[in-house]
Design a protein around this motif. Structure first.
Motif, PDB file in Angstrom:
ATOM      1  N   VAL A   1       0.699   5.382   2.825  1.00 47.80           N
ATOM      2  CA  VAL A   1       1.103   3.937   2.850  1.00 47.80           C
ATOM      3  C   VAL A   1       1.136   3.577   1.258  1.00 47.80           C
ATOM      4  CG1 VAL A   1       0.751   1.656   3.656  1.00 47.80           C
ATOM      5  CG2 VAL A   1       0.046   3.677   4.989  1.00 47.80           C
ATOM      6  N   ASN A   2       2.120   3.074   1.049  1.00 49.92           N
ATOM      7  CA  ASN A   2       2.405   2.610  -0.364  1.00 49.92           C
ATOM      8  C   ASN A   2       2.065   1.039  -0.356  1.00 49.92           C
ATOM      9  OD1 ASN A   2       3.436   2.894  -3.101  1.00 49.92           O
ATOM     10  ND2 ASN A   2       5.163   1.786  -2.325  1.00 49.92           N
ATOM     11  N   VAL A   3       0.961   0.884  -1.415  1.00 50.49           N
ATOM     12  CA  VAL A   3       0.285  -0.424  -1.390  1.00 50.49           C
ATOM     13  C   VAL A   3       0.522  -1.246  -2.932  1.00 50.49           C
ATOM     14  CG1 VAL A   3      -1.745  -2.173  -1.112  1.00 50.49           C
ATOM     15  CG2 VAL A   3      -1.320   0.175   0.296  1.00 50.49           C
ATOM     16  N   SER A   4       0.838  -2.217  -3.079  1.00 46.67           N
ATOM     17  CA  SER A   4       1.100  -3.004  -4.510  1.00 46.67           C
ATOM     18  C   SER A   4       0.129  -4.236  -4.483  1.00 46.67           C
ATOM     19  CB  SER A   4       2.436  -3.336  -4.675  1.00 46.67           C
ATOM     20  OG  SER A   4       2.492  -4.147  -5.953  1.00 46.67           O
ATOM     21  N   CYS A   5      -0.518  -4.382  -5.599  1.00 47.35           N
ATOM     22  CA  CYS A   5      -1.247  -5.640  -5.899  1.00 47.35           C
ATOM     23  C   CYS A   5      -0.857  -6.462  -7.264  1.00 47.35           C
ATOM     24  CB  CYS A   5      -2.733  -5.632  -5.820  1.00 47.35           C
ATOM     25  SG  CYS A   5      -3.363  -5.168  -3.948  1.00 47.35           S
ATOM     26  N   SER A   6      -1.046  -7.666  -7.219  1.00 49.33           N
ATOM     27  CA  SER A   6      -0.931  -8.392  -8.567  1.00 49.33           C
ATOM     28  C   SER A   6      -1.988  -9.438  -8.517  1.00 49.33           C
ATOM     29  CB  SER A   6       0.284  -9.249  -8.753  1.00 49.33           C
ATOM     30  OG  SER A   6       1.517  -8.199  -8.651  1.00 49.33           O
ATOM     31  N   GLY A   7      -2.530  -9.637  -9.850  1.00 45.28           N
ATOM     32  CA  GLY A   7      -3.500 -10.498  -9.903  1.00 45.28           C
ATOM     33  C   GLY A   7      -4.947 -10.204  -9.601  1.00 45.28           C
TER      34      GLY A   7
ATOM     35  N   VAL B   1      -7.289 -13.613  -0.463  1.00 42.01           N
ATOM     36  CA  VAL B   1      -6.457 -12.718  -0.755  1.00 42.01           C
ATOM     37  C   VAL B   1      -4.841 -12.854   0.002  1.00 42.01           C
ATOM     38  CG1 VAL B   1      -5.796 -10.294  -1.183  1.00 42.01           C
ATOM     39  CG2 VAL B   1      -8.000 -10.993  -1.745  1.00 42.01           C
ATOM     40  N   VAL B   2      -3.862 -13.171  -0.733  1.00 42.25           N
ATOM     41  CA  VAL B   2      -2.697 -13.138  -0.121  1.00 42.25           C
ATOM     42  C   VAL B   2      -1.880 -11.744   0.244  1.00 42.25           C
ATOM     43  CG1 VAL B   2      -0.156 -13.792  -0.390  1.00 42.25           C
ATOM     44  CG2 VAL B   2      -2.094 -15.310  -1.043  1.00 42.25           C
ATOM     45  N   VAL B   3      -1.548 -11.432   1.397  1.00 43.02           N
ATOM     46  CA  VAL B   3      -0.871 -10.455   1.818  1.00 43.02           C
ATOM     47  C   VAL B   3       0.409 -10.546   2.268  1.00 43.02           C
ATOM     48  CG1 VAL B   3      -0.972  -8.123   3.264  1.00 43.02           C
ATOM     49  CG2 VAL B   3      -3.226  -9.154   2.251  1.00 43.02           C
TER      50      VAL B   3
ATOM     51  N   THR C   1       4.545 -13.662  -9.301  1.00 42.96           N
ATOM     52  CA  THR C   1       4.434 -15.182  -9.357  1.00 42.96           C
ATOM     53  C   THR C   1       3.027 -15.818  -8.505  1.00 42.96           C
ATOM     54  OG1 THR C   1       6.419 -15.907  -9.623  1.00 42.96           O
ATOM     55  CG2 THR C   1       5.156 -17.668  -8.989  1.00 42.96           C
ATOM     56  N   LEU C   2       2.826 -15.270  -7.462  1.00 42.11           N
ATOM     57  CA  LEU C   2       1.453 -15.545  -6.742  1.00 42.11           C
ATOM     58  C   LEU C   2       0.196 -14.932  -7.399  1.00 42.11           C
ATOM     59  CD1 LEU C   2       2.725 -14.856  -3.174  1.00 42.11           C
ATOM     60  CD2 LEU C   2       1.947 -17.127  -4.083  1.00 42.11           C
ATOM     61  N   GLY C   3       0.430 -13.964  -8.067  1.00 39.79           N
ATOM     62  CA  GLY C   3      -0.589 -13.204  -8.914  1.00 39.79           C
ATOM     63  C   GLY C   3      -1.109 -13.866  -9.994  1.00 39.79           C
ATOM     64  N   GLU C   4      -0.342 -14.792 -10.517  1.00 39.12           N
ATOM     65  CA  GLU C   4      -0.744 -15.588 -11.842  1.00 39.12           C
ATOM     66  C   GLU C   4      -2.096 -16.698 -11.325  1.00 39.12           C
ATOM     67  OE1 GLU C   4       2.834 -17.780 -12.737  1.00 39.12           O
ATOM     68  OE2 GLU C   4       3.841 -16.042 -13.291  1.00 39.12           O
ATOM     69  N   LYS C   5      -2.201 -16.886 -10.066  1.00 38.90           N
ATOM     70  CA  LYS C   5      -3.216 -17.762  -9.777  1.00 38.90           C
ATOM     71  C   LYS C   5      -4.230 -17.159  -8.538  1.00 38.90           C
ATOM     72  CE  LYS C   5      -1.166 -22.089 -10.758  1.00 38.90           C
ATOM     73  NZ  LYS C   5      -0.692 -23.499 -10.168  1.00 38.90           N
ATOM     74  N   ASP C   6      -3.672 -16.287  -8.035  1.00 40.99           N
ATOM     75  CA  ASP C   6      -4.406 -15.336  -6.747  1.00 40.99           C
ATOM     76  C   ASP C   6      -4.063 -14.030  -6.592  1.00 40.99           C
ATOM     77  OD1 ASP C   6      -5.506 -17.728  -5.185  1.00 40.99           O
ATOM     78  OD2 ASP C   6      -3.596 -18.275  -4.909  1.00 40.99           O
ATOM     79  N   ARG C   7      -4.967 -13.317  -6.137  1.00 44.18           N
ATOM     80  CA  ARG C   7      -4.597 -11.876  -5.803  1.00 44.18           C
ATOM     81  C   ARG C   7      -3.680 -11.870  -4.724  1.00 44.18           C
ATOM     82  NH1 ARG C   7      -6.078  -6.814  -6.613  1.00 44.18           N
ATOM     83  NH2 ARG C   7      -6.505  -5.376  -4.952  1.00 44.18           N
ATOM     84  N   ALA C   8      -2.418 -11.043  -4.882  1.00 41.71           N
ATOM     85  CA  ALA C   8      -1.693 -11.048  -3.776  1.00 41.71           C
ATOM     86  C   ALA C   8      -1.141  -9.642  -4.000  1.00 41.71           C
ATOM     87  CB  ALA C   8      -0.164 -11.967  -4.532  1.00 41.71           C
TER      88      ALA C   8
ATOM     89  N   ALA D   1     -13.297 -10.148   1.650  1.00 40.75           N
ATOM     90  CA  ALA D   1     -12.613 -11.320   1.340  1.00 40.75           C
ATOM     91  C   ALA D   1     -11.701 -11.788   2.529  1.00 40.75           C
ATOM     92  CB  ALA D   1     -11.931 -11.435   0.151  1.00 40.75           C
ATOM     93  N   PRO D   2     -11.583 -12.946   2.871  1.00 43.90           N
ATOM     94  CA  PRO D   2     -10.555 -13.635   3.619  1.00 43.90           C
ATOM     95  C   PRO D   2      -9.214 -13.402   3.256  1.00 43.90           C
ATOM     96  CG  PRO D   2     -11.346 -15.465   2.388  1.00 43.90           C
ATOM     97  CD  PRO D   2     -12.069 -14.215   2.260  1.00 43.90           C
ATOM     98  N   VAL D   3      -8.072 -13.490   4.227  1.00 45.91           N
ATOM     99  CA  VAL D   3      -6.828 -13.152   3.621  1.00 45.91           C
ATOM    100  C   VAL D   3      -5.727 -14.327   4.237  1.00 45.91           C
ATOM    101  CG1 VAL D   3      -6.954 -10.803   3.425  1.00 45.91           C
ATOM    102  CG2 VAL D   3      -6.122 -11.521   5.536  1.00 45.91           C
ATOM    103  N   VAL D   4      -4.738 -14.484   3.629  1.00 44.60           N
ATOM    104  CA  VAL D   4      -3.686 -15.415   4.110  1.00 44.60           C
ATOM    105  C   VAL D   4      -2.400 -14.420   4.151  1.00 44.60           C
ATOM    106  CG1 VAL D   4      -1.885 -17.108   3.623  1.00 44.60           C
ATOM    107  CG2 VAL D   4      -4.275 -17.616   3.448  1.00 44.60           C
TER     108      VAL D   4
END
Length: 305
Positions: free
Chosen positions: A65-71, A79-81, A99-106, A144-147
């Motif tokens: 499974v291919n996964v990508s993260c920023s921030g 963490v935003v998924v 853009t989301l990774g500038e303030k949160d982990r996305a 951690a919780p997620v959105v």
């Protein structure tokens, strides 16, 4: 999403209404994309705390499974998924993720049968797809919780997943999510006696919902279950592009709006809004609006502890 020619319109509408992985949907949607604000890197980099940025492959049930993260993880913030629509992949989400990774982990991922992830061995259910999502969340968020923020089919998947994972999912953003009663909606609005573009829209969409697309994901209609009182933003498109279907367009737009309203039952903390300048790809047409909604939900989730 609508381009010149009846065939192009039909393909675009099928992708949007089904929110599903028809052959050709990825090409259709990519043709409509605006340039991304940036892309995620190919090489994953660990930060010393078990988190990574960039892309990496994880194994789930013997499949890649291919996964990508920023921030980076932010103290007290979820963490935003991000969950892509059918026929798309995480590359489509690269701009909003950065853009989301500038303030949160996305983070985002390609579902089995999409993008750079492996093909499924056989038919997938929402339950089996949920196991893949759980594995992704475990890797990118840990305890951690997620959105969850999902577009189209990704929105449906997020809303179906949240009620069974209330210990983890603390907020939802549903961007023009596929209706919880999509098959029934189509069968009601486009009768078997229909002709032309409407026939293609009806039959190909229903086939995908039966699991005949590349993801082989079977998506049955169902009641909306509650995920508690978590913050939820449901965002529907404002440009009535479904009206392009001759004779049946007005009914399709009405049914789509009713589908968005049904998703409000997923939480006592739901609100519905309209992206007035958007067709189906809200996060492409109005990225600032989408980012704002996701950040609001993440902040509310953080405040709720």
């Amino acid at each position: 999403m609508i381009r010149n020619g009846r065939a192009s319109v039909a393909i675009a509408l099928i992708c949007a209404v089904a929110g599903a992985g028809l052959v050709g949907c990825e090409e259709a949607s990519s043709a409509d994309s605006k340039p991304s604000a940036g892309t995620t890197g190919d090489g994953a980099r660990e930060d010393g705390r078990g988190s990574f940025t960039g892309t990496e492959k994880i194994e789930v049930g013997g499949r890649s499974v291919n996964v990508s993260c920023s921030g980076d993880p932010a103290e007290g913030r979820p963490v935003v998924v991000l969950l892509h629509g059918g026929g798309d992949g995480l590359d489509k989400l690269a701009g909003i993720q950065k853009t989301l990774g500038e303030k949160d982990r996305a983070c985002s991922y390609d579902r089995l049968g999409a993008g750079a992830s492996d093909r499924p061995d056989g038919p997938q259910s929402l339950e089996s797809g949920g196991k893949v999502l759980t594995a992704v969340i475990d890797r990118v968020a840990g305890d951690a919780p997620v959105v969850l923020a999902g577009h189209s089919l990704g929105g449906l998947i997020a809303a179906r997943y949240a009620p069974d994972h209330q210990d983890t999912v603390k907020g939802l953003v549903l961007m023009d999510a596929t209706s919880p009663t999509q098959s029934a909606d189509l069968e009601k609005e486009i009768p078997e006696s229909a002709t032309g573009m409407a026939v293609d829209l009806r039959e190909q969409t229903l086939a995908v919902l039966r699991g005949e697309g590349p993801e082989k994901l079977v998506v049955p209609d169902g009641e909306v279950r509650s995920a508690g009182n978590i913050p939820v933003e449901v965002i529907q498109h404002g440009k009535r592009y479904l009206a392009a279907v001759p004779e049946y367009g007005a009914g399709l737009e009405r049914a789509w709006t009713e589908g968005q309203e049904k998703w409000l039952a997923v939480s006592g903390g739901s609100r519905l809004s309209t992206a007035g300048k958007s067709e189906h790809y809200i996060y492409v047409d109005e990225p600032d609006l989408a980012v704002g909604a996701i950040r609001r939900v993440a902040s509310q989730a953080a405040d709720n502890g």
